[in-house]
Scaffold this active site. Structure first.
Site, PDB file in Angstrom:
ATOM      1  CB  CYS A  85      -0.924   0.002   1.213  1.00  0.00           C
ATOM      2  SG  CYS A  85      -2.028   1.440   1.284  1.00  0.00           S
ATOM      3  N   GLY A  86       0.799   2.025  -1.066  1.00  0.00           N
ATOM      4  CA  GLY A  86       1.652   3.208  -1.186  1.00  0.00           C
ATOM      5  C   GLY A  86       1.297   4.290  -0.198  1.00  0.00           C
ATOM      6  CG  HIS A  87      -2.798   5.469   1.504  1.00  0.00           C
ATOM      7  ND1 HIS A  87      -3.528   4.360   1.135  1.00  0.00           N
ATOM      8  CD2 HIS A  87      -3.154   5.728   2.796  1.00  0.00           C
ATOM      9  CE1 HIS A  87      -4.290   3.974   2.143  1.00  0.00           C
ATOM     10  NE2 HIS A  87      -4.089   4.782   3.159  1.00  0.00           N
ATOM     11  CG  HIS A 205      -6.927  -2.030  -6.325  1.00  0.00           C
ATOM     12  ND1 HIS A 205      -6.482  -3.208  -5.764  1.00  0.00           N
ATOM     13  CD2 HIS A 205      -6.889  -1.101  -5.328  1.00  0.00           C
ATOM     14  CE1 HIS A 205      -6.184  -3.001  -4.487  1.00  0.00           C
ATOM     15  NE2 HIS A 205      -6.427  -1.742  -4.198  1.00  0.00           N
ATOM     16  CG  ASP A 231      -6.579   5.582  -2.662  1.00  0.00           C
ATOM     17  OD1 ASP A 231      -6.429   6.578  -1.922  1.00  0.00           O
ATOM     18  OD2 ASP A 231      -5.733   4.683  -2.763  1.00  0.00           O
ATOM     19  CB  CYS A 235      -3.993   4.790  -5.645  1.00  0.00           C
ATOM     20  SG  CYS A 235      -3.770   3.000  -5.443  1.00  0.00           S
ATOM     21  N   GLY A 236      -0.756   4.908  -4.300  1.00  0.00           N
ATOM     22  CA  GLY A 236       0.648   4.644  -4.586  1.00  0.00           C
ATOM     23  C   GLY A 236       0.875   3.431  -5.467  1.00  0.00           C
ATOM     24  CB  THR A 237      -0.141  -0.143  -5.290  1.00  0.00           C
ATOM     25  OG1 THR A 237      -1.515   0.066  -4.936  1.00  0.00           O
ATOM     26  CG2 THR A 237       0.654  -0.471  -4.042  1.00  0.00           C
TER      27      THR A 237
END
Length: 313
Positions: A85-87, A205, A231, A235-237
């Site tokens: 999870c990026g965030h 997603h 999100d 969204c980082g990913t």
């Protein structure tokens, strides 16, 4: 259960500092699978109302296997355990700084899908060097009820995404319900058609993109998550998967930086370098802010101790 809450560009992260399930030792991928298999009641009770909120992601701190990492982490939402999870990684890094566990500089965090490098610039700003990301299918078309043929790319950035550009619906805050309904219909069609990763990994997603009205911004996105929420951050990913697609199409050069905007207007700065296996190594810069530190209680006489489920699961 001791937790610290933050948000990254509006998207909440809850770091579980103590009181979570014991997952034993071994690779984080195995411990993440154990969490998904044996502790669904735990992560749903932490994420769902009344303790949690829509779109919140949890970050369970665990011992890393690699001694060079400052911590290991397993991310999850109310519906599923996440590979990355990026965030959440940005929020976790800012939380660790808030606790005094790290200072400005570069650190490593171990996740179930690999080791992620983070650079803390100040109390709120973090740059992630993500795992190698890749596009695996280009321009796959599905027939979607109510929308007809929809074309998208399948890409991996730590989670699996079906990426639709341009968006079938204008990406505006006033359209969030319609965007969510469209994304759910598309995801249902993608799964029904057997479209997934190289080894059949399910797409959980969906991302829509369109041009942003802001001249400095590359594009605006709407990201639909596994639990049916959207999100609030870019969204980082998802941004990592997007970079892989842009690179594969020759639309973005290595080292070139762009600004990605979310449906609520929060932004990440994005760039990439070529990866060793034909993909890209994304760099994502965003900001997080700590919101609360609290102790969660789970009383046996509380009828909602396991959370409020608004739909049959």
């Amino acid at each position: 259960m001791h937790v610290i809450d933050s948000h990254t560009g509006g998207e909440p992260t809850r770091v579980i500092l103590s009181g979570g399930p014991h997952l034993g030792s071994g690779p984080l991928s195995e411990r993440a699978a154990r969490l998904a298999r044996e502790s669904r009641a735990f992560y749903r009770s932490v994420m769902l109302e009344p303790r949690g909120q829509p779109a919140m992601v949890g970050a369970l701190l665990v011992e890393p296997v690699d001694p060079d990492c400052i911590t290991g982490v397993i991310f999850f939402d109310a519906e599923a355990v996440l590979g990355m999870c990026g965030h959440g990684t940005i929020g976790l890094t800012v939380t660790l700084a808030h606790m005094g566990r790290i200072r400005a500089g570069t650190h490593k965090i171990e996740t179930p899908v690999g080791i992620v490098e983070v650079c803390l610039s100040d109390a709120n700003t973090v740059t992630i060097t993500n795992i190698e990301s890749r596009r695996v299918h280009r321009a796959r078309q599905v027939d979607v009820d109510g929308f007809g043929p929809v074309t998208g790319d399948v890409a991996y950035g730590g989670n699996w995404f079906f990426i639709v550009d341009p968006s079938p619906i204008p990406i505006e805050r006033t359209n969030i319900r319609a965007l969510s309904d469209a994304a759910l219909a598309i995801r249902t069609a993608v799964i029904a058609n057997g479209i997934g990763g190289e080894e059949g990994q399910p797409i959980d997603h969906v991302i829509f993109y369109e041009m942003s009205p802001r001249s400095a911004v590359h594009s605006r996105s709407f990201v639909f998550c596994p639990d049916g929420t959207y999100d609030r951050s870019p969204c980082g990913t998802g941004s990592s998967a997007r970079l892989a697609c842009l690179a594969a199409e020759g639309l973005l050069n290595a080292g070139e930086e762009i600004i990605q905007e979310s449906v609520i207007g929060s932004t990440y700065r994005l760039s990439y370098q070529p990866g060793p296996n034909g993909g890209v190594i994304p760099k994502i810069t965003g900001q997080a802010h700590v919101m609360a530190e609290s102790t969660l209680h789970f009383h046996t006489d509380d009828p909602y101790r396991n959370g409020i489920c608004h739909a049959p699961q």
